[in-house]
Scaffold this motif. Sequence first.
Motif, PDB file in Angstrom:
ATOM      1  N   GLN A 155      13.159  14.145  56.166  1.00 25.64           N
ATOM      2  CA  GLN A 155      12.221  13.284  56.897  1.00 25.64           C
ATOM      3  C   GLN A 155      10.791  13.487  56.402  1.00 25.64           C
ATOM      4  OE1 GLN A 155      12.899  10.795  59.462  1.00 25.64           O
ATOM      5  NE2 GLN A 155      10.930  10.400  58.477  1.00 25.64           N
ATOM      6  N   ARG A 156      10.427  14.724  56.136  1.00 23.18           N
ATOM      7  CA  ARG A 156       9.075  14.979  55.636  1.00 23.18           C
ATOM      8  C   ARG A 156       8.865  14.347  54.259  1.00 23.18           C
ATOM      9  NH1 ARG A 156      10.244  20.230  57.926  1.00 23.18           N
ATOM     10  NH2 ARG A 156       9.043  20.496  59.853  1.00 23.18           N
ATOM     11  N   LEU A 157       9.871  14.452  53.411  1.00 21.52           N
ATOM     12  CA  LEU A 157       9.753  13.882  52.072  1.00 21.52           C
ATOM     13  C   LEU A 157       9.724  12.359  52.123  1.00 21.52           C
ATOM     14  CD1 LEU A 157      12.161  16.281  50.154  1.00 21.52           C
ATOM     15  CD2 LEU A 157       9.668  16.214  50.012  1.00 21.52           C
ATOM     16  N   LEU A 158      10.503  11.777  52.996  1.00 18.23           N
ATOM     17  CA  LEU A 158      10.463  10.314  53.154  1.00 18.23           C
ATOM     18  C   LEU A 158       9.070   9.860  53.573  1.00 18.23           C
ATOM     19  CD1 LEU A 158      13.852   9.714  55.008  1.00 18.23           C
ATOM     20  CD2 LEU A 158      13.207   8.720  52.796  1.00 18.23           C
ATOM     21  N   THR A 159       8.479  10.604  54.476  1.00 18.43           N
ATOM     22  CA  THR A 159       7.151  10.241  54.992  1.00 18.43           C
ATOM     23  C   THR A 159       6.077  10.412  53.936  1.00 18.43           C
ATOM     24  OG1 THR A 159       7.792  10.906  57.227  1.00 18.43           O
ATOM     25  CG2 THR A 159       5.428  10.771  56.760  1.00 18.43           C
ATOM     26  N   TRP A 160       6.162  11.493  53.150  1.00 20.35           N
ATOM     27  CA  TRP A 160       5.081  11.798  52.209  1.00 20.35           C
ATOM     28  C   TRP A 160       5.233  11.122  50.856  1.00 20.35           C
ATOM     29  CZ3 TRP A 160       0.299  13.207  52.055  1.00 20.35           C
ATOM     30  CH2 TRP A 160      -0.260  13.548  50.823  1.00 20.35           C
ATOM     31  N   CYS A 161       6.422  11.034  50.327  1.00 19.10           N
ATOM     32  CA  CYS A 161       6.617  10.598  48.936  1.00 19.10           C
ATOM     33  C   CYS A 161       6.541   9.092  48.736  1.00 19.10           C
ATOM     34  CB  CYS A 161       7.961  11.113  48.414  1.00 19.10           C
ATOM     35  SG  CYS A 161       8.040  12.904  48.268  1.00 19.10           S
ATOM     36  N   PHE A 162       6.578   8.336  49.809  1.00 22.00           N
ATOM     37  CA  PHE A 162       6.491   6.887  49.690  1.00 22.00           C
ATOM     38  C   PHE A 162       5.335   6.377  50.529  1.00 22.00           C
ATOM     39  CE2 PHE A 162      10.791   8.100  48.709  1.00 22.00           C
ATOM     40  CZ  PHE A 162      11.082   7.334  47.596  1.00 22.00           C
ATOM     41  N   PRO A 163       4.593   5.412  49.982  1.00 22.65           N
ATOM     42  CA  PRO A 163       4.835   4.721  48.718  1.00 22.65           C
ATOM     43  C   PRO A 163       4.551   5.604  47.502  1.00 22.65           C
ATOM     44  CG  PRO A 163       2.733   4.036  49.613  1.00 22.65           C
ATOM     45  CD  PRO A 163       3.385   4.901  50.663  1.00 22.65           C
ATOM     46  N   LEU A 164       5.307   5.390  46.450  1.00 27.80           N
ATOM     47  CA  LEU A 164       5.027   6.039  45.178  1.00 27.80           C
ATOM     48  C   LEU A 164       3.641   5.595  44.723  1.00 27.80           C
ATOM     49  CD1 LEU A 164       8.454   5.302  43.461  1.00 27.80           C
ATOM     50  CD2 LEU A 164       7.747   7.469  44.499  1.00 27.80           C
ATOM     51  N   SER A 165       2.806   6.552  44.395  1.00 27.43           N
ATOM     52  CA  SER A 165       1.424   6.195  44.086  1.00 27.43           C
ATOM     53  C   SER A 165       0.756   7.249  43.214  1.00 27.43           C
ATOM     54  CB  SER A 165       0.621   6.042  45.389  1.00 27.43           C
ATOM     55  OG  SER A 165      -0.744   5.843  45.124  1.00 27.43           O
ATOM     56  N   VAL A 166       0.065   6.810  42.196  1.00 29.13           N
ATOM     57  CA  VAL A 166      -0.709   7.737  41.364  1.00 29.13           C
ATOM     58  C   VAL A 166      -2.021   8.102  42.044  1.00 29.13           C
ATOM     59  CG1 VAL A 166       0.275   6.869  39.211  1.00 29.13           C
ATOM     60  CG2 VAL A 166      -1.840   5.861  40.079  1.00 29.13           C
ATOM     61  N   ARG A 167      -2.358   7.397  43.109  1.00 33.69           N
ATOM     62  CA  ARG A 167      -3.640   7.626  43.770  1.00 33.69           C
ATOM     63  C   ARG A 167      -3.547   8.632  44.906  1.00 33.69           C
ATOM     64  NH1 ARG A 167      -5.936   1.767  45.097  1.00 33.69           N
ATOM     65  NH2 ARG A 167      -3.907   1.569  46.116  1.00 33.69           N
ATOM     66  N   ARG A 168      -2.368   9.187  45.121  1.00 29.50           N
ATOM     67  CA  ARG A 168      -2.175  10.133  46.220  1.00 29.50           C
ATOM     68  C   ARG A 168      -2.799  11.485  45.921  1.00 29.50           C
ATOM     69  NH1 ARG A 168       2.126   9.004  49.683  1.00 29.50           N
ATOM     70  NH2 ARG A 168       1.640   9.731  51.783  1.00 29.50           N
ATOM     71  N   GLY A 169      -2.996  11.781  44.655  1.00 26.61           N
ATOM     72  CA  GLY A 169      -3.577  13.060  44.278  1.00 26.61           C
ATOM     73  C   GLY A 169      -3.109  13.483  42.902  1.00 26.61           C
ATOM     74  N   ARG A 170      -3.460  14.715  42.516  1.00 26.58           N
ATOM     75  CA  ARG A 170      -3.059  15.267  41.226  1.00 26.58           C
ATOM     76  C   ARG A 170      -2.389  16.612  41.433  1.00 26.58           C
ATOM     77  NH1 ARG A 170      -7.492  13.887  36.555  1.00 26.58           N
ATOM     78  NH2 ARG A 170      -7.947  11.741  37.169  1.00 26.58           N
ATOM     79  N   ILE A 171      -1.351  16.865  40.622  1.00 30.49           N
ATOM     80  CA  ILE A 171      -0.637  18.136  40.688  1.00 30.49           C
ATOM     81  C   ILE A 171      -1.444  19.166  39.915  1.00 30.49           C
ATOM     82  CG2 ILE A 171       1.509  19.337  40.190  1.00 30.49           C
ATOM     83  CD1 ILE A 171       1.669  15.619  40.202  1.00 30.49           C
ATOM     84  N   ARG A 172      -1.659  20.326  40.526  1.00 31.31           N
ATOM     85  CA  ARG A 172      -2.538  21.340  39.949  1.00 31.31           C
ATOM     86  C   ARG A 172      -1.738  22.415  39.213  1.00 31.31           C
ATOM     87  NH1 ARG A 172      -3.839  20.824  45.175  1.00 31.31           N
ATOM     88  NH2 ARG A 172      -3.011  22.890  45.702  1.00 31.31           N
ATOM     89  N   PHE A 173      -2.263  22.831  38.077  1.00 33.99           N
ATOM     90  CA  PHE A 173      -1.738  23.977  37.340  1.00 33.99           C
ATOM     91  C   PHE A 173      -2.893  24.944  37.143  1.00 33.99           C
ATOM     92  CE2 PHE A 173       1.155  20.600  36.409  1.00 33.99           C
ATOM     93  CZ  PHE A 173       2.388  21.218  36.459  1.00 33.99           C
ATOM     94  N   ALA A 174      -2.908  25.991  37.961  1.00 31.21           N
ATOM     95  CA  ALA A 174      -4.060  26.890  37.980  1.00 31.21           C
ATOM     96  C   ALA A 174      -4.244  27.604  36.650  1.00 31.21           C
ATOM     97  CB  ALA A 174      -3.898  27.911  39.109  1.00 31.21           C
TER      98      ALA A 174
END
Length: 250
Positions: free
Chosen positions: A181-200
Amino acid sequence: MKAVVLNLVRRPERLSRFMAWNGGHDLDFQVVAAVDGAGMDRAGLMAEGLLDRDNAMFSDGALGNALSHRAQWQAVVAEGASRLICEDDACLHGGLTHLLPGLARVLDRADILFLGYNTNAPLALTLPEGMVMESYFGWQNESSDFHAAFAASARRAKPALHPVRAVWGTIAYVVSPAGAQRLLTWCFPLSVRRGRIRFAQARRHVRPRALDGMINLALQGGHAQGVACLPPLALSPNDASDVVTAFPCP
C-alpha cells in the motif's frame, strides 16, 4: 506464501529458462502475464494518475514493468498476505526455500524484502552503528553454467539482512500488504520530478527512469522501509537488452 513469476506472453523462452532454474524449489509459482509496454497509451496513463506528463525518460518497457508490479501490489493489498514476486530472469539460490519463512519475518518491521537485485549497479545499505555502504559487485569466475549452479547449490547460505538505501532492479522480492500500500501510494504517478536518488560516496544524484528508481525515492525519503539480503539469494544475468533500471549501467 504465494509465489508469482511475471512473464511477457511473447517471451516464452524466458519462462522456460526460469522454470529450468527454479523448478527444483518447493514453490508453486503462479505464472502471471506481464503488461506489455509496447504501444502503451501514455495519455491514458496520465489521465489515470499513473504517469506524470514529463515522462519521456520512462521507456515503454519501464512502463510495462511498473504496471506489472503495480497489479501485484494491488493483489497483495486485496488479499492481505505477503507475496514473493519474481521476474522471469530471476535465478533463485538453491537454499532459498528453507530460508524464506525465516527471512520473511523481517516484514514485521519492514515493508519489502529484496532477495536479489541487479549486480551491475551499486547497492547502498545501512550497516550497524549507522555506517553506510555503497558497493559494486564483481565475479571471480562467472562460467556459462553459473546460474544453473547457483540455482542447484546445496551450500548453506547465511545472508545478512540490512536496511537498504538504494537497490536496483525488481527481480525477486517479498512485499507485505502494508508495504504494498505504501509503494502504491508513493511510486505512482511515475515521475522524474519526484526527486533524485542520492549516492553519498559517489556524490552523485540520478533521476528515476523506472519503477526501481521510484522505489528508491520512497526508501530514501522514509516513505517505505526496505531490507536486502547480502549476499543476494536471487541473481539475474543482467542482460543489458532486458534490464529495466533507473541506474545507467556501466
